[in-house]
Scaffold this active site. Structure first.
Site, mmCIF file in Angstrom:
data_model
loop_
_atom_site.group_PDB
_atom_site.id
_atom_site.type_symbol
_atom_site.label_atom_id
_atom_site.label_comp_id
_atom_site.label_asym_id
_atom_site.label_seq_id
_atom_site.Cartn_x
_atom_site.Cartn_y
_atom_site.Cartn_z
ATOM 1 C CG HIS A 147 -1.962 -1.141 1.181
ATOM 2 N ND1 HIS A 147 -2.826 -1.206 0.424
ATOM 3 C CD2 HIS A 147 -2.293 -1.794 2.316
ATOM 4 C CE1 HIS A 147 -3.582 -2.319 0.582
ATOM 5 N NE2 HIS A 147 -3.109 -2.569 1.872
ATOM 6 C CG ASP A 182 -2.771 -8.664 1.396
ATOM 7 O OD1 ASP A 182 -1.743 -8.831 2.185
ATOM 8 O OD2 ASP A 182 -3.766 -8.032 1.620
ATOM 9 C CG HIS A 184 -6.457 -5.493 2.706
ATOM 10 N ND1 HIS A 184 -5.938 -6.313 3.673
ATOM 11 C CD2 HIS A 184 -7.417 -4.951 3.370
ATOM 12 C CE1 HIS A 184 -6.312 -6.429 4.808
ATOM 13 N NE2 HIS A 184 -7.288 -5.336 4.685
ATOM 14 C CG ASP A 272 -4.430 -10.193 4.298
ATOM 15 O OD1 ASP A 272 -4.098 -10.738 3.379
ATOM 16 O OD2 ASP A 272 -4.171 -8.901 4.547
HETATM 17 C C1 TV7 Z 1 -0.639 -5.098 3.785
HETATM 18 N N1 TV7 Z 1 -8.193 -2.348 8.276
HETATM 19 C C2 TV7 Z 1 -2.502 -4.177 4.902
HETATM 20 C C3 TV7 Z 1 -3.938 -4.019 5.409
HETATM 21 C C4 TV7 Z 1 -4.399 -2.526 6.083
HETATM 22 C C5 TV7 Z 1 -5.776 -2.114 6.393
HETATM 23 C C6 TV7 Z 1 -7.516 -1.357 8.566
HETATM 24 C C7 TV7 Z 1 -7.581 -1.691 10.468
HETATM 25 C C8 TV7 Z 1 -6.975 -1.886 12.071
HETATM 26 C C9 TV7 Z 1 -5.984 -1.078 12.395
HETATM 27 C C10 TV7 Z 1 -5.872 -0.767 13.724
HETATM 28 C C11 TV7 Z 1 -6.613 -1.484 14.927
HETATM 29 C C12 TV7 Z 1 -7.845 -2.208 12.961
HETATM 30 C C13 TV7 Z 1 -9.800 -3.876 13.732
HETATM 31 C C14 TV7 Z 1 -8.148 -2.669 9.790
HETATM 32 C C15 TV7 Z 1 -10.071 3.775 7.306
HETATM 33 C C16 TV7 Z 1 -9.531 3.490 8.602
HETATM 34 C C17 TV7 Z 1 -10.108 2.349 9.681
HETATM 35 C C18 TV7 Z 1 -7.994 2.389 12.731
HETATM 36 C C19 TV7 Z 1 -6.516 3.034 12.901
HETATM 37 N N2 TV7 Z 1 -7.691 -2.153 14.412
HETATM 38 C C20 TV7 Z 1 -2.213 -5.361 4.032
HETATM 39 C C21 TV7 Z 1 -5.722 -0.807 6.630
HETATM 40 C C22 TV7 Z 1 -7.225 -0.545 7.136
HETATM 41 C C23 TV7 Z 1 -4.699 -0.058 14.225
HETATM 42 N N3 TV7 Z 1 -7.439 0.802 7.322
HETATM 43 O O1 TV7 Z 1 -2.984 -5.011 2.855
HETATM 44 C C24 TV7 Z 1 -4.418 0.178 15.654
HETATM 45 O O2 TV7 Z 1 -8.860 -3.173 12.634
HETATM 46 O O3 TV7 Z 1 -9.649 0.612 7.131
HETATM 47 C C25 TV7 Z 1 -8.836 1.442 7.449
HETATM 48 C C26 TV7 Z 1 -8.700 2.888 7.497
HETATM 49 C C27 TV7 Z 1 -8.968 4.508 9.268
HETATM 50 C C28 TV7 Z 1 -7.957 3.799 10.418
HETATM 51 N N4 TV7 Z 1 -8.928 2.940 11.412
HETATM 52 C C29 TV7 Z 1 -9.317 1.841 10.710
HETATM 53 O O4 TV7 Z 1 -2.597 -6.459 4.721
HETATM 54 C C30 TV7 Z 1 0.167 -5.336 4.890
HETATM 55 N N5 TV7 Z 1 -6.950 -0.754 9.707
HETATM 56 C C31 TV7 Z 1 -6.181 -1.491 16.111
HETATM 57 C C32 TV7 Z 1 -5.076 -0.776 16.623
HETATM 58 ZN ZN ZN Z 2 -3.971 -7.259 3.404
HETATM 59 CA CA CA Z 3 -4.727 -8.559 -3.336
#
Ligand code: TV7
Ligand code: ZN
Ligand code: CA
Length: 384
Positions: A147, A182, A184, A272
């Site tokens: 990403h 992945d 995502h 994942d």
């Molecule tokens: C490659 N999903 C990375 C995948 C990245 C996903 C997201 C979380 C998450 C973060 C946490 C947390 C979480 C239960 C899950 C819009 C938001 C919503 C949270 C900070 N729990 C890969 C990124 C994704 C961090 N982000 O492809 C600390 O879930 O959906 C979002 C963005 C804003 C930020 N918030 C979530 O697998 C390596 N984050 C608990 C603690």
């Molecule tokens: Zn992922």
């Molecule tokens: Ca993918």
């Protein structure tokens, strides 16, 4: 006893840097770099290190990272970690320390710059081993951070080691295929090469309401300019199982190999997409996930295997260990040997292949025939 599914051996190089094991994204964060140490411990306990050449640890240099990232962003990553810069609100413009609902996806963490240098150095070193003809398959399970963008962090990824590795391979190979399993969408890598006719990117992913990175990775997103039809996306609904996944994966990837004829393949093996992941909602078994690796391996094109996501750490480590065995062409027994981390595998009965409880597969509810329709759309793009 070494039995290889396709009867052919491969020279495998393996990168592992112990400096990644203690990196900590914070107490509640899903990304746990220690899972790579767990995978490594499992690889060692099965004796698989004897079947591979261990690559020498070499962190990426600032110049190597700047080849695919903006200078001001790289300076910030370095200076924040070394304590030269106070964490001001302007880091949010670079995707760092943004608080949403009390959590932070990309926190500024101790050792962040060193971590970036180590995981991206691994992918670069592995790519160079392939380019030099020293290996048929090179592995870096700490890489796969798909990403990260040129000027900002995104989705737990600070530096895009994949873009760095592909760029390195392009200096030696005419066409490079990027494949991303992945759960995502591989948006950062796709964006970096959307207008390239020498890189084809293919991402299989969950594409549902409110699932990161939200609007990207639709089946009709096919790249632009000179790169048109060299971007492919295979979006899926929740509950996809091995059988349905491979009903899409095999015909699509067979056709990709036929029409694009890559000279090297970079495969992001985010775990994942496995059943029981904390973030993903697909239902692949470890066997189903690994069959993707085995299928790509069977084309006998230089292959770079990278990690990525994966948030149920015992599943992730078992998966990447099994895929290491697939790479070297050895069948490993299902009973996890006793080793430092073995207590993590109690929930799965100390077996590699934990059971998948199949729920509803929203990809095939008979009437809609989503799998066939989507596969045909992708094959149609490929025909162009
Ligand atoms: C490659 N999903 C990375 C995948 C990245 C996903 C997201 C979380 C998450 C973060 C946490 C947390 C979480 C239960 C899950 C819009 C938001 C919503 C949270 C900070 N729990 C890969 C990124 C994704 C961090 N982000 O492809 C600390 O879930 O959906 C979002 C963005 C804003 C930020 N918030 C979530 O697998 C390596 N984050 C608990 C603690
Ligand atoms: Zn992922
Ligand atoms: Ca993918």
């Amino acid at each position: 006893s070494a039995s290889c599914p396709d009867g052919q051996k491969r020279r495998v190089c393996y990168y592992y840097d112990s400096g990644i094991a203690n990196v900590d994204y914070g107490p509640r964060h899903n990304m746990v770099p220690r899972r790579v140490d767990m995978a490594h411990a499992l690889v060692r306990s099965y004796g698989l290190l004897d079947d591979m050449t261990r690559l020498r640890e070499r962190p990426a240099t600032e110049d190597e990272i700047c080849a695919v990232h903006d200078h001001d962003y790289v300076d910030l990553l370095r200076d924040l970690t070394l304590g030269n810069k106070p964490v001001t609100c302007d880091v949010k413009a670079y995707g760092l320390n943004k608080v949403v609902n009390g959590s932070i996806d990309n926190p500024v963490i101790p050792g962040m710059w060193d971590y970036c240098q180590r995981y991206s150095g691994g992918s670069l070193t592995a790519a160079r081993a392939l380019a030099a003809g020293e290996a048929d398959i090179a592995i870096n399970w700490s890489g796969g951070m798909h990403h990260a963008c040129s000027g900002k962090a995104s989705g737990f990824c600070y530096v895009n080691d994949i873009t760095m590795a592909v760029t390195e391979l392009l200096a030696h190979f005419r066409r490079v295929l990027y494949l991303d399993i992945d759960v995502h969408h591989g948006d950062g890598v796709e964006a970096a090469f959307a207008d390239s006719n020498r890189v084809m990117t293919v991402s299989f992913h969950q594409c549902t309401e409110g699932f990161f990175p939200f609007k990207n990775g639709l089946v009709d997103d096919v790249g632009e300019g000179t790169g048109i039809y060299r971007t492919l996306n295979v979006p899926m609904k929740e509950g996809m199982d091995d059988e349905g996944y491979h009903r899409m994966f095999r015909p699509i990837m067979a056709r990709v190999m036929e029409v694009f004829q890559p000279e090297a393949i970079v495969m992001q093996c985010g775990a994942d997409s496995l059943f029981g992941d904390k973030l993903g909602r697909l239902n692949l078994s470890i066997g189903g996930h690994a069959r993707c690796v085995a299928f790509m391996r069977s084309f006998n094109v230089p292959l770079l295997l990278l990690g990525g996501g994966g948030y149920t750490v015992n599943h992730v480590a078992a998966c990447w260990c099994y895929e290491t065995a697939v790479a070297v062409g050895k069948e490993i027994h299902d009973d996890i040997p006793s080793h430092w981390y073995d207590h993590y595998y109690q929930d799965q009965g100390y077996k590699i292949h934990y059971p998948v409880k199949q729920g509803r597969n929203k990809n095939d509810n008979g009437r809609e025939a989503y799998i066939a329709t989507t596969t045909n759309k992708v094959l149609d793009h490929l025909s162009k």
